[in-house]
Write an enzyme that holds these catalytic residues in place. Structure first.
Site, PDB file in Angstrom:
ATOM      1  N   ASP A 107     -18.452   2.603  47.916  1.00  0.00           N
ATOM      2  CA  ASP A 107     -19.828   2.521  48.376  1.00  0.00           C
ATOM      3  C   ASP A 107     -20.669   3.631  47.748  1.00  0.00           C
ATOM      4  OD1 ASP A 107     -21.715   1.306  50.412  1.00  0.00           O
ATOM      5  OD2 ASP A 107     -21.751   3.372  51.113  1.00  0.00           O
ATOM      6  N   GLU A 134     -20.233   0.624  43.551  1.00  0.00           N
ATOM      7  CA  GLU A 134     -21.592   0.125  43.793  1.00  0.00           C
ATOM      8  C   GLU A 134     -22.588   1.161  43.281  1.00  0.00           C
ATOM      9  OE1 GLU A 134     -24.455  -0.944  47.624  1.00  0.00           O
ATOM     10  OE2 GLU A 134     -23.119   0.785  47.644  1.00  0.00           O
TER      11      GLU A 134
END
Length: 551
Positions: free
Chosen positions: A206, A275
């Site tokens: 993330d 990401e």
């Protein structure tokens, strides 16, 4: 001493990964919240799609202020989702079905209920005082700089215990960890190792470019209000009115990624996908994946917006080809953070032909692919009433931005059930955590299983057929001439040259192949219809496309 790398079969290179959002996939105990046993019970369905692995969004212990992206214990399963034994059972079942298991790791920030932060905020002299990003107020009491939170307002929250500000890129309950402290990096690497030792095959990381901040806390330069919508940040969000030069994507971030890669390289056949949310996501993707010493692959938000014209795709991928230098992308059209691509690209009543064309294009590009749960059904974005919203981002930005709940509603398994089969029949004791979408009822798995021409069956056929085409797995990619309607390229290996042509418009198109590009045969097995070859031109129906073997 240089550690010897474990073998890696590169299963992820050219592979297809299926993202599962655990809260919304399948509820096994009737409490209205999806869980790990629910996922395990439906892994046969996932395997039937022909994907190579799954990515599980966070299931770790958390107060759930941001639904698991605020972790209070990196090495524990939240009881809401089950137990560590349930997770092991999931991994075992996935592996038995030939599926790899990747898990979401949120390293940039923790929950404010994590013991590390509880200790850090207790004083300026405790053993973890420097584990988070603390700063004194300016002389007038204001925050130390102009950095903003993606979820609204300043990125700095005042704390009365230390009489200092702490940094948070998201909610105030998600304080950012201080990666300038080597102890923090070591502790986080230990949490990564914990799950590798339990048998996970990789990580989705993330906000991977958010780890390191500018140690001098310099102000970000102004950008002004953007004139166009950004896929990652709504136009009504002032976060997009800055150039994020100092609050993320710092050079030191690369050194931590190398440490992560060194750790994963000790475990066979593992991978990482990051990401990336950045002012120039494509450049950062290339930087973070080139060289074989950082991320294996990454994705940015360029394909997660509304733009999907042939000229946009050609320009976007031409630039990536120029700057990638061997970097490896993982292309995604949807995920848990953006409206579903059926609605973004297809509007209120998406044409199934467009949805077929989109996934065929996505999985034909050089790189890997990630498919979000429900996209194989063509689910449109669900409309959620304000009183039913759960997403703090949407609640803050309402009404111009409605948040992320519309792509997170429960998976529709059974069209006849009131809750679309999300909870077991006769066991439901609570309503689902988000309302089921009535617009999803006729798209449920049971309905599409029974219809041979459904989008679900197309996904299954496409992904299995794709595995028989070497050029689509790891071939080079050459873009063909730009065209106002048609996006076309050639994938090639030593044994195969495959032409890929896609009419990204709702009008018929005629496409002349470049000189020297000669079709040997059209591959009908792909089931991507709506196209004929009347040499020297290809005639394509609206949203039509084809794959063809070249001489």
């Amino acid at each position: 001493m240089q550690l010897q790398k474990a073998p890696n079969d590169n299963w992820w290179r050219g592979g297809v990964i299926y993202q599962i959002y655990p809260r919304s996939f399948a509820d096994s105990n009737g409490d209205g919240i999806g869980d790990l046993p629910g996922i395990t019970a439906h892994l046969d369905y996932v395997a039937s799609l022909g994907v190579d692995g799954i990515w599980l969004s966070p299931f770790f212990k958390s107060p759930m202020k941001d639904f698991g992206y605020d972790i209070s214990d990196y090495c524990a399963v939240d009881p809401m989702f089950g137990s560590l034994a349930d997770f092991k059972a999931l991994v075992d079942r996935a592996h038995a079905l030939g599926l790899k298991v990747m898990i979401d790791q949120v390293l940039s920030h923790s929950s404010d209920q994590h013991p590390w932060f509880v200790e850090s905020r207790s004083s300026k002299t405790n053993s973890k005082a420097d584990w988070y990003i603390w700063a004194d107020a300016k002389d007038d009491g204001n925050p130390p700089n102009n950095w903003l939170s993606i979820f609204g307002g300043s990125a700095w929250q005042w704390d009365t215990r230390r009489c200092q500000y702490y940094m948070h890129n998201f909610l105030t309950s998600q304080p950012d960890l201080n990666f300038h402290n080597p102890e923090v990096q070591s502790a986080l690497l230990e949490t990564v190792k914990f799950w590798l030792d339990l048998g996970v095959d990789g990580y989705r990381l993330d906000t991977v470019n958010f780890y390191v901040h500018d140690a001098q806390l310099r102000n970000n330069p102004p950008r002004g209000r953007p004139v166009s919508e950004d896929a990652a940040v709504s136009a009504v969000n002032p976060y997009g009115w800055q150039w994020h030069k100092y609050d993320k994507s710092q050079p030191e971030n690369l050194e931590f990624l190398r440490k992560l890669r060194t750790l994963l390289d000790q475990y066979p056949n593992t991978t990482m996908v990051g990401e990336i949310g950045d002012d120039d996501g494509l450049a950062r993707l290339a930087e973070y994946t080139r060289g074989g010493d950082k991320l294996h692959m990454a994705y940015c938000f360029d394909l997660l917006g509304t733009e999907h014209s042939s000229s946009f795709l050609h320009t976007f991928l031409s630039r990536f080809g120029r700057i990638s230098e061997g970097g490896w992308p993982c292309w995604a059209l949807s995920n848990h953070d953006v409206p579903r691509y059926a609605t973004r690209w297809g509007g209120a009543t998406p044409d199934v032909a467009l949805l077929k064309l989109a996934v065929a294009m996505q999985t034909s590009l050089r790189g890997s692919s990630c498919i979000y749960q429900g996209d194989e059904l063509g689910l449109p974005e669900a409309q959620i009433a304000f009183e039913d919203l759960q997403d703090p981002y949407g609640i803050t930005m309402w009404p111009e931005f409605k948040g992320r709940d519309g792509c997170r509603t429960p998976m529709p398994w059974n069209s006849a059930a009131a809750d679309l089969g999300f909870s077991p029949a006769g066991k439901a004791t609570a309503k689902p955590w988000l309302p089921v979408a009535e617009t999803h009822r006729n798209l449920a798995v049971d309905k599409q299983d029974a219809a041979s021409g459904s989008l679900l069956h197309f996904y299954r056929h496409l992904l299995r057929w794709r595995k028989t085409q070497p050029a689509l797995l790891d071939g080079d990619m050459q873009l063909l001439d730009v065209h106002p309607q048609v996006f076309a390229f050639v994938r090639s290996t030593d044994t195969q040259r495959l032409l890929c042509v896609f009419n990204f418009s709702d009008r018929p198109a005629s496409y002349a192949l470049p000189e020297g590009c000669k079709i040997a045969r059209i591959l009908q097995d792909s089931k991507l219809g709506g196209a004929t070859w009347n040499a020297p031109n290809l005639e394509l129906a609206p949203w039509g496309g084809l794959f063809a073997q070249l001489e």
